[in-house]
Design a protein around this motif. Structure first.
Motif, PDB file in Angstrom:
ATOM      1  N   VAL A 101      52.341   8.546  11.084  1.00  0.00           N
ATOM      2  CA  VAL A 101      52.124   9.940  11.456  1.00  0.00           C
ATOM      3  C   VAL A 101      52.806  10.850  10.438  1.00  0.00           C
ATOM      4  CG1 VAL A 101      52.367  11.660  13.292  1.00  0.00           C
ATOM      5  CG2 VAL A 101      52.042   9.248  13.879  1.00  0.00           C
ATOM      6  N   LYS A 102      52.134  11.952  10.115  1.00  0.00           N
ATOM      7  CA  LYS A 102      52.708  12.931   9.190  1.00  0.00           C
ATOM      8  C   LYS A 102      52.552  14.326   9.776  1.00  0.00           C
ATOM      9  CE  LYS A 102      52.203  10.507   4.764  1.00  0.00           C
ATOM     10  NZ  LYS A 102      51.664  10.579   3.404  1.00  0.00           N
ATOM     11  N   PHE A 218      49.220  17.680  13.306  1.00  0.00           N
ATOM     12  CA  PHE A 218      49.740  16.468  12.674  1.00  0.00           C
ATOM     13  C   PHE A 218      48.570  15.522  12.397  1.00  0.00           C
ATOM     14  CE2 PHE A 218      54.164  16.840  14.896  1.00  0.00           C
ATOM     15  CZ  PHE A 218      54.374  18.023  14.209  1.00  0.00           C
ATOM     16  N   THR A 219      48.755  14.649  11.420  1.00  0.00           N
ATOM     17  CA  THR A 219      47.743  13.645  11.097  1.00  0.00           C
ATOM     18  C   THR A 219      48.343  12.252  11.218  1.00  0.00           C
ATOM     19  OG1 THR A 219      48.245  13.747   8.728  1.00  0.00           O
ATOM     20  CG2 THR A 219      46.498  15.194   9.544  1.00  0.00           C
ATOM     21  N   VAL A 220      47.466  11.290  11.440  1.00  0.00           N
ATOM     22  CA  VAL A 220      47.904   9.906  11.540  1.00  0.00           C
ATOM     23  C   VAL A 220      46.952   9.036  10.720  1.00  0.00           C
ATOM     24  CG1 VAL A 220      46.613   9.579  13.695  1.00  0.00           C
ATOM     25  CG2 VAL A 220      48.438   7.997  13.085  1.00  0.00           C
ATOM     26  N   LEU A 221      47.518   8.161   9.934  1.00  0.00           N
ATOM     27  CA  LEU A 221      46.747   7.167   9.191  1.00  0.00           C
ATOM     28  C   LEU A 221      46.799   5.845   9.966  1.00  0.00           C
ATOM     29  CD1 LEU A 221      45.290   5.942   6.718  1.00  0.00           C
ATOM     30  CD2 LEU A 221      47.552   5.614   5.672  1.00  0.00           C
ATOM     31  N   ILE A 222      45.631   5.389  10.405  1.00  0.00           N
ATOM     32  CA  ILE A 222      45.541   4.135  11.165  1.00  0.00           C
ATOM     33  C   ILE A 222      44.986   3.062  10.237  1.00  0.00           C
ATOM     34  CG2 ILE A 222      44.477   2.960  13.126  1.00  0.00           C
ATOM     35  CD1 ILE A 222      44.393   5.612  14.577  1.00  0.00           C
ATOM     36  N   LYS A 223      45.749   2.002  10.075  1.00  0.00           N
ATOM     37  CA  LYS A 223      45.314   0.871   9.237  1.00  0.00           C
ATOM     38  C   LYS A 223      45.019  -0.317  10.162  1.00  0.00           C
ATOM     39  CE  LYS A 223      49.002   1.117   6.628  1.00  0.00           C
ATOM     40  NZ  LYS A 223      49.976   0.804   5.552  1.00  0.00           N
ATOM     41  N   LEU A 247      41.429   9.292  -0.048  1.00  0.00           N
ATOM     42  CA  LEU A 247      42.285   9.207   1.127  1.00  0.00           C
ATOM     43  C   LEU A 247      43.258  10.372   1.218  1.00  0.00           C
ATOM     44  CD1 LEU A 247      43.042   5.375   1.198  1.00  0.00           C
ATOM     45  CD2 LEU A 247      41.511   6.651   2.706  1.00  0.00           C
ATOM     46  N   LYS A 248      43.592  10.979   0.105  1.00  0.00           N
ATOM     47  CA  LYS A 248      44.517  12.113   0.131  1.00  0.00           C
ATOM     48  C   LYS A 248      43.872  13.377   0.693  1.00  0.00           C
ATOM     49  CE  LYS A 248      47.552  10.672  -3.661  1.00  0.00           C
ATOM     50  NZ  LYS A 248      48.052  10.979  -5.032  1.00  0.00           N
ATOM     51  N   HIS A 249      42.555  13.426   0.683  1.00  0.00           N
ATOM     52  CA  HIS A 249      41.880  14.658   1.104  1.00  0.00           C
ATOM     53  C   HIS A 249      40.943  14.465   2.308  1.00  0.00           C
ATOM     54  CE1 HIS A 249      42.887  15.296  -3.208  1.00  0.00           C
ATOM     55  NE2 HIS A 249      43.169  16.530  -2.782  1.00  0.00           N
ATOM     56  N   CYS A 250      40.651  13.221   2.667  1.00  0.00           N
ATOM     57  CA  CYS A 250      39.670  13.017   3.747  1.00  0.00           C
ATOM     58  C   CYS A 250      40.325  13.209   5.107  1.00  0.00           C
ATOM     59  CB  CYS A 250      39.038  11.626   3.653  1.00  0.00           C
ATOM     60  SG  CYS A 250      40.032  10.292   4.337  1.00  0.00           S
ATOM     61  N   GLN A 251      39.500  13.532   6.076  1.00  0.00           N
ATOM     62  CA  GLN A 251      39.937  13.665   7.467  1.00  0.00           C
ATOM     63  C   GLN A 251      38.741  13.330   8.355  1.00  0.00           C
ATOM     64  OE1 GLN A 251      41.313  17.431   9.912  1.00  0.00           O
ATOM     65  NE2 GLN A 251      42.990  16.723   8.628  1.00  0.00           N
ATOM     66  N   PHE A 252      39.011  12.542   9.387  1.00  0.00           N
ATOM     67  CA  PHE A 252      37.923  12.045  10.221  1.00  0.00           C
ATOM     68  C   PHE A 252      37.105  13.185  10.818  1.00  0.00           C
ATOM     69  CE2 PHE A 252      36.293  11.044  14.456  1.00  0.00           C
ATOM     70  CZ  PHE A 252      35.538   9.918  14.209  1.00  0.00           C
ATOM     71  N   ASN A 253      35.781  13.053  10.699  1.00  0.00           N
ATOM     72  CA  ASN A 253      34.838  13.961  11.341  1.00  0.00           C
ATOM     73  C   ASN A 253      33.618  13.134  11.711  1.00  0.00           C
ATOM     74  OD1 ASN A 253      32.384  15.891  11.364  1.00  0.00           O
ATOM     75  ND2 ASN A 253      34.149  17.280  11.444  1.00  0.00           N
ATOM     76  N   ARG A 254      33.246  13.186  12.961  1.00  0.00           N
ATOM     77  CA  ARG A 254      32.186  12.285  13.428  1.00  0.00           C
ATOM     78  C   ARG A 254      30.874  12.505  12.699  1.00  0.00           C
ATOM     79  NH1 ARG A 254      32.138   8.850  17.254  1.00  0.00           N
ATOM     80  NH2 ARG A 254      34.093   9.642  18.127  1.00  0.00           N
ATOM     81  N   PRO A 261      39.975   6.925   7.777  1.00  0.00           N
ATOM     82  CA  PRO A 261      41.001   6.398   8.681  1.00  0.00           C
ATOM     83  C   PRO A 261      42.124   7.374   9.002  1.00  0.00           C
ATOM     84  CG  PRO A 261      41.366   5.552   6.495  1.00  0.00           C
ATOM     85  CD  PRO A 261      40.153   6.413   6.389  1.00  0.00           C
ATOM     86  N   ILE A 262      42.014   8.619   8.521  1.00  0.00           N
ATOM     87  CA  ILE A 262      43.044   9.630   8.768  1.00  0.00           C
ATOM     88  C   ILE A 262      42.515  10.606   9.820  1.00  0.00           C
ATOM     89  CG2 ILE A 262      44.434  11.460   7.748  1.00  0.00           C
ATOM     90  CD1 ILE A 262      44.265   9.990   5.092  1.00  0.00           C
ATOM     91  N   PHE A 263      43.308  10.803  10.890  1.00  0.00           N
ATOM     92  CA  PHE A 263      42.856  11.585  12.039  1.00  0.00           C
ATOM     93  C   PHE A 263      43.829  12.727  12.310  1.00  0.00           C
ATOM     94  CE2 PHE A 263      41.586   7.214  12.433  1.00  0.00           C
ATOM     95  CZ  PHE A 263      40.275   7.253  12.839  1.00  0.00           C
ATOM     96  N   ARG A 264      43.286  13.876  12.630  1.00  0.00           N
ATOM     97  CA  ARG A 264      44.076  15.005  13.113  1.00  0.00           C
ATOM     98  C   ARG A 264      44.264  14.830  14.606  1.00  0.00           C
ATOM     99  NH1 ARG A 264      42.388  19.891  15.258  1.00  0.00           N
ATOM    100  NH2 ARG A 264      43.901  21.624  15.082  1.00  0.00           N
ATOM    101  N   LEU A 265      45.519  14.985  15.110  1.00  0.00           N
ATOM    102  CA  LEU A 265      45.793  14.731  16.518  1.00  0.00           C
ATOM    103  C   LEU A 265      44.991  15.643  17.428  1.00  0.00           C
ATOM    104  CD1 LEU A 265      49.652  14.077  16.556  1.00  0.00           C
ATOM    105  CD2 LEU A 265      47.771  12.498  16.131  1.00  0.00           C
TER     106      LEU A 265
END
Length: 610
Positions: A101-102, A218-223, A247-254, A261-265
């Motif tokens: 989490v970041k 906050f964001t979380v990287l799930i591996k 990976l530094k710029h992507c964020q999950f969007n359906r 793999p990076i999600f905004r809470l």
């Protein structure tokens, strides 16, 4: 010349349905049976093969219906096979999950001031395997020191004197151990004093809005690393084509980026159809589901994760005693040589990562098993058409004909089924043998239409054309005593119920007075022709043996004439009047006859009288 003409027509008078074959076939069958019986495997049924009997109906309507149903069933089988991939061998996923989490947040707490929360502060202690926790709200009790102070109601016991308090007492609701003193809590009441961290936490309701509501950013990287052991296939949700810069710029969007793999809470909670601001007040549990549905077949290979989210706990406070999720932790410091702490009651959201998955790969064995298991579906066509034939869509004659062709009845070994034919009825009755009631009075089990023997009728016509029928009527023989069940006046009494049968159901003329009875049943030239037709080389003698043969042949002639093709598994019975008329014509020298002896193994065309 007359004998030759009768022999030319005898093939129609003899029964075409008789089970006996010619002598050559009989000897060949006996030889084969003898050979097989000598085989040691006969006892174990190793030298036998059984198969089903089929009935083929020549009908365009039923044929079209059958192929239509079979086509629909085949289409259904193929759709299910490709939709569910029934041709594949499957294996289930083995996985591991880590999360990072970041995010940073700042809160302003009363009597504490501004506090900066980083990942160390808001992550809290480990919540178990494949899960992580984020603090969203807190209750702070600062400057606590070890000491003595009054217990907080309602957890503390309200007292009046020191006698109401027990030194050293505590329970699961206590904040400390009682000292035995009763001290003043406020201006209205007293409570037992306890040794604990003072001052005791008194605030129970979390602040609204949540102090760390900004945690939704906050964001979380799930591996997630997965493996399918049976196929030795390994993959993770960070796909091979993903680069470090991506990976530094992507964020999950359906819709736009469903595999990042990076999600905004906040997006996770929103995907679970919840409001982050409301959930952050008391906390809760969110499930992150990762589903792997992998196809490992050649050019169709596809193995990508699919993410879904849902809330796992009960969110309504009025439906549960302890809503949300919280825990306590403290920060310790020393003030003027005295140890102190600041107590935090943290509310937050726990995220549980759950991994499901199945991989499939083509397997010829699975395909064969599926095809074999679905072949039984074709039986539905047979069941439906059989039901359709039994309905009013088909005539009664067609239904009965199909039933007789398809179903072969096997009677109980303890029963003997007989069939009778009356001259004043145009059908055949099937009855069960009775040991008490005369056969004339037994009620029929079923009634069957008379099936004319076409060959027999054509032979009869040939006999008529050749002038073998005399116009005068035979004289009826008078009987000294007519039994009660006799309606034609020509029957003789019998003590056996199965022999108590007349040729009529109502009073009238006896069948033995018919000119056809004389020519088709009693005519000696005709009977000799029948015997020669069966055994061309036999010698017709005038003695007892020849008379017995003629008498038995007359029995068979009557059965063929009056019964045609009897119903299966039934034994035709000759009326008493006809039996005695035949016996009078071809009598035994000693005047003794065995009489009717029904046998469950006797052919329907065999003579039941001797």
């Amino acid at each position: 010349m007359e004998l030759k003409q009768l022999q030319a027509d005898v093939h129609v008078i003899t029964d075409p349905h008789r089970k006996e074959k010619n002598q050559y076939e009989s000897e060949e069958r006996d030889s084969l049976s003898l050979t097989i019986s000598k085989m040691p495997c006969k006892r174990l049924n190793l030298c036998e093969y059984e198969t089903h009997k089929l009935v083929r109906i020549q009908s365009v309507r039923l044929g079209s219906l059958k192929w239509t149903f079979n086509g629909v069933i085949l289409m259904f089988i193929c759709i299910v096979m490709f939709w569910n991939k029934e041709y594949q061998e499957h294996d289930y996923v083995v996985s591991s999950v880590t999360a990072k989490v970041k995010g940073v947040a700042m809160t302003s707490l009363p009597d504490v001031g501004d506090i900066v929360w980083d990942v160390v502060d808001y992550s809290g202690p480990s919540q178990g395997k494949n899960s992580f926790f984020v603090v969203t709200n807190v209750i702070v009790t600062k400057n606590q020191r070890q000491g003595k102070c009054p217990e907080v109601p309602p957890y503390g016991k309200v007292c009046w004197t020191d006698k109401d308090c027990v030194k050293g007492f505590w329970d699961q609701n206590s904040h400390g151990v009682q000292t035995g003193a009763c001290v003043k809590f406020d201006v209205t009441q007293k409570t037992c004093e306890v040794s604990t961290w003072c001052p005791i936490e008194t605030k129970k309701t979390p602040p609204k809005p949540a102090l760390l509501a900004s945690a939704e950013n906050f964001t979380v990287l799930i591996k997630n690393n997965i493996r399918f052991p049976n196929f030795n296939f390994i993959r993770r949700n960070i796909l091979p084509e993903m680069t470090d810069s991506y990976l530094k710029h992507c964020q999950f969007n359906r819709r736009t980026d469903p595999w990042c793999p990076i999600f905004r809470l906040g997006d996770i909670v929103q995907e679970a159809r919840e409001n982050f601001s409301e959930m952050a007040v008391e906390g809760g549990v969110i499930g992150i589901q990762i589903k792997w549905d992998c196809n490992l077949d050649g050019f169709l290979r596809n193995c990508l994760p699919k993410y879904s989210f849902r809330r796992l706990d009960e969110k309504e406070s009025n439906r549960t005693l302890y809503p949300g999720l919280n825990f306590r932790f403290a920060r310790y410091q020393t003030e003027k040589g005295v140890g102190e702490r600041t107590l935090f009651k943290a509310f937050g959201i726990r995220f549980d990562v759950m991994v499901f998955g199945k991989a499939g790969k083509f397997s010829i064995i699975q395909l064969i098993i599926y095809i074999g298991s679905t072949l039984s579906y074709y039986a539905l066509t047979t069941l439906f058409i059989d039901w359709l034939i039994g309905t009013s869509c088909f005539s009664k004659e067609a239904r009965q004909n199909y039933s007789e062709k398809k179903v072969e009845s096997v009677q109980d070994r303890q029963q003997c089924i007989l069939c009778v034919s009356f001259v004043d009825e145009n059908h055949i009755r099937v009855v069960k043998r009775s040991h008490r009631k005369s056969l004339q009075q037994v009620k029929p089990m079923s009634v069957h239409p008379f099936k004319d023997d076409i060959k027999h009728m054509s032979a009869m016509a040939g006999v008529l054309q050749k002038g073998h029928i005399i116009d005068k009527l035979p004289q009826a023989l008078t009987r000294p005593s007519r039994p009660a069940w006799c309606l034609c006046g020509c029957c003789l009494p019998s003590t056996h119920p199965q022999e108590q049968l007349c040729c009529r159901m109502s009073r009238g003329r006896c069948i033995t007075t018919s000119s056809l009875f004389e020519q088709l049943v009693l005519s000696r030239p005709l009977l000799e022709a029948v015997l020669l037709y069966r055994e061309p080389l036999c010698e017709l003698t005038e003695g007892e043996q020849g008379t017995n043969a003629l008498r038995h042949c007359a029995y068979n002639q009557y059965i063929t004439w009056r019964f045609g093709a009897p119903p299966r598994e039934s034994l035709p019975v000759i009326p008493s009047c006809s039996v005695w008329r035949i016996r009078e014509e071809y009598s035994s020298q000693d005047g003794e006859y065995t009489g009717m002896r029904p046998s469950r193994t006797t052919s329907p065309q065999s003579s039941p009288n001797t």
